[in-house]
Design an enzyme around this catalytic site. Structure first.
Site, PDB file in Angstrom:
ATOM      1  N   GLY A   1       0.877  -1.174   0.000  1.00 51.27           N
ATOM      2  CA  GLY A   1       0.000   0.000   0.000  1.00 51.27           C
ATOM      3  C   GLY A   1       0.907   1.214   0.000  1.00 51.27           C
ATOM      4  N   GLU A   2       0.749   2.063   0.984  1.00 47.94           N
ATOM      5  CA  GLU A   2       1.614   3.242   1.083  1.00 47.94           C
ATOM      6  C   GLU A   2       2.112   3.318   2.528  1.00 47.94           C
ATOM      7  OE1 GLU A   2       3.805   6.267   0.137  1.00 47.94           O
ATOM      8  OE2 GLU A   2       2.318   6.625   1.723  1.00 47.94           O
ATOM      9  N   SER A   3       3.433   3.159   2.694  1.00 44.25           N
ATOM     10  CA  SER A   3       3.954   2.986   4.051  1.00 44.25           C
ATOM     11  C   SER A   3       3.721   4.203   4.942  1.00 44.25           C
ATOM     12  CB  SER A   3       5.436   2.614   4.010  1.00 44.25           C
ATOM     13  OG  SER A   3       6.170   3.540   3.261  1.00 44.25           O
TER      14      SER A   3
ATOM     15  N   CYS B   1       6.109  -5.338   0.188  1.00 41.95           N
ATOM     16  CA  CYS B   1       6.223  -3.984  -0.372  1.00 41.95           C
ATOM     17  C   CYS B   1       6.171  -2.935   0.741  1.00 41.95           C
ATOM     18  CB  CYS B   1       5.160  -3.797  -1.442  1.00 41.95           C
ATOM     19  SG  CYS B   1       5.657  -2.584  -2.656  1.00 41.95           S
TER      20      CYS B   1
ATOM     21  N   ARG C   1      13.068   3.134  -0.534  1.00 43.10           N
ATOM     22  CA  ARG C   1      11.720   3.201  -1.133  1.00 43.10           C
ATOM     23  C   ARG C   1      11.801   3.522  -2.627  1.00 43.10           C
ATOM     24  NH1 ARG C   1       8.084   7.376   1.685  1.00 43.10           N
ATOM     25  NH2 ARG C   1       6.437   6.246   0.600  1.00 43.10           N
TER      26      ARG C   1
ATOM     27  N   ILE D   1       5.297  -2.940  -7.773  1.00 38.60           N
ATOM     28  CA  ILE D   1       4.543  -1.685  -7.917  1.00 38.60           C
ATOM     29  C   ILE D   1       5.207  -0.623  -7.043  1.00 38.60           C
ATOM     30  CG2 ILE D   1       2.296  -0.551  -7.718  1.00 38.60           C
ATOM     31  CD1 ILE D   1       1.030  -3.391  -7.751  1.00 38.60           C
ATOM     32  N   ARG D   2       5.895   0.316  -7.668  1.00 39.39           N
ATOM     33  CA  ARG D   2       6.654   1.342  -6.925  1.00 39.39           C
ATOM     34  C   ARG D   2       7.347   0.707  -5.711  1.00 39.39           C
ATOM     35  NH1 ARG D   2       2.165   3.588  -8.459  1.00 39.39           N
ATOM     36  NH2 ARG D   2       1.108   3.462  -6.460  1.00 39.39           N
TER      37      ARG D   2
ATOM     38  N   HIS E   1       4.631  -8.193  -4.932  1.00 36.06           N
ATOM     39  CA  HIS E   1       3.272  -8.503  -4.452  1.00 36.06           C
ATOM     40  C   HIS E   1       2.848  -9.924  -4.818  1.00 36.06           C
ATOM     41  CE1 HIS E   1       1.819  -4.478  -3.213  1.00 36.06           C
ATOM     42  NE2 HIS E   1       2.771  -4.074  -4.041  1.00 36.06           N
TER      43      HIS E   1
ATOM     44  N   GLU F   1       0.625 -11.673  -3.548  1.00 41.44           N
ATOM     45  CA  GLU F   1      -0.833 -11.860  -3.390  1.00 41.44           C
ATOM     46  C   GLU F   1      -1.610 -11.432  -4.634  1.00 41.44           C
ATOM     47  OE1 GLU F   1       0.910  -9.413  -2.278  1.00 41.44           O
ATOM     48  OE2 GLU F   1      -0.262  -7.564  -2.471  1.00 41.44           O
TER      49      GLU F   1
HETATM   50  N1  GLN Z   1       5.984   2.954  -2.674  1.00 42.49           N
HETATM   51  C1  GLN Z   1       5.219   2.491  -1.575  1.00 42.49           C
HETATM   52  C2  GLN Z   1       5.795   2.970  -0.242  1.00 42.49           C
HETATM   53  O1  GLN Z   1       6.846   3.532  -0.212  1.00 42.49           O
HETATM   54  C3  GLN Z   1       5.116   0.986  -1.555  1.00 42.49           C
HETATM   55  C4  GLN Z   1       4.361   0.511  -2.764  1.00 42.49           C
HETATM   56  C5  GLN Z   1       3.600  -0.749  -2.575  1.00 42.49           C
HETATM   57  O2  GLN Z   1       3.368  -1.220  -1.451  1.00 42.49           O
HETATM   58  N2  GLN Z   1       3.136  -1.269  -3.663  1.00 42.49           N
HETATM   59  O3  GLN Z   1       5.187   2.799   0.774  1.00 42.49           O
END
Ligand code: GLN
Length: 196
Positions: A47-49, A79, A106, A134-135, A170, A172
């Site tokens: 997700g987004e940390s 991630c 990151r 993903i990123r 990922h 999952e």
């Molecule tokens: N770029 C996100 C972060 O720094 C991580 C991306 C992801 O979980 N797919 O939190």
């Protein structure tokens, strides 16, 4: 029955629940710290940390998460979840949960190519695992005793530090359940050693 929680504050929660159930364990979405008590293992999703960290603080979950780690129960971060577990983050003064002996960076696979999929050979898991990035972060350094399980273009993307498993990509989001099976086995083994 082995019960595994998925931290459900933000991110890819439902996909992990499905993956856990598909390898025969019970999955529970965790929103409150009290719910951590009945688990055998915990997944921290992607997700987004920074968003997840804010929500962890808002719901006062950090002490309970650190206690969970101290209890020796397995934790699996994918991630953003890996970023939460790492004890060092490049360009950050403080880690988040900070329990796994790895340093992460990151968004380390370039902003132009935000997401991509590759097949990776992973130690202890098998060949040609479809890895969706993903990123994604990557692991820059590992501490003593950390087992590197996978690399992509020379960068560490899967590692195990005892009870902690961390993954840049990922698993999952694919139908391949081999990494989740590996984690569920870690949880089963730790239950045995707690009972013994
Ligand atoms: N770029 C996100 C972060 O720094 C991580 C991306 C992801 O979980 N797919 O939190």
């Amino acid at each position: 029955m082995t019960t595994i929680g998925v931290l459900a504050l933000q991110g890819a929660v439902r996909e992990h629940i499905r993956a856990i159930e598909s390898v025969g364990a019970k999955a529970v979405a965790i929103k409150y710290k009290e719910e951590l008590e009945d688990l055998d293992g915990l997944v921290l999703p992607g997700g987004e940390s920074t968003t997840m960290r804010k929500l962890i603080d808002r719901y006062d979950m950090m002490p309970a998460l650190r206690l969970f780690a101290t209890s020796g129960k397995p934790m699996f971060g994918t991630c953003a979840g890996l970023i939460l577990l790492a004890n060092n983050i490049v360009d950050y003064k403080e880690p988040h949960v900070g329990v796994m002996g790895v340093e992460v960076e990151r968004n380390s696979f370039g902003r132009q190519v935000d997401s991509f999929e590759v097949l990776l050979n992973l130690k202890g898991i098998g060949a040609e695992f479809p890895a969706v990035f993903i990123r994604a972060p990557h692991i820059v350094n590992v501490g003593e005793g950390v087992d590197v399980l996978g690399k992509y273009e020379g960068r560490i993307v899967l590692a195990r530090d005892g009870q902690f498993l961390g993954c840049s990509f990922h698993p999952e989001l694919t139908e391949d359940t081999r990494i989740m099976k590996y984690f569920v086995n870690m949880v089963k083994e730790s239950k045995h050693s707690v009972l013994a």
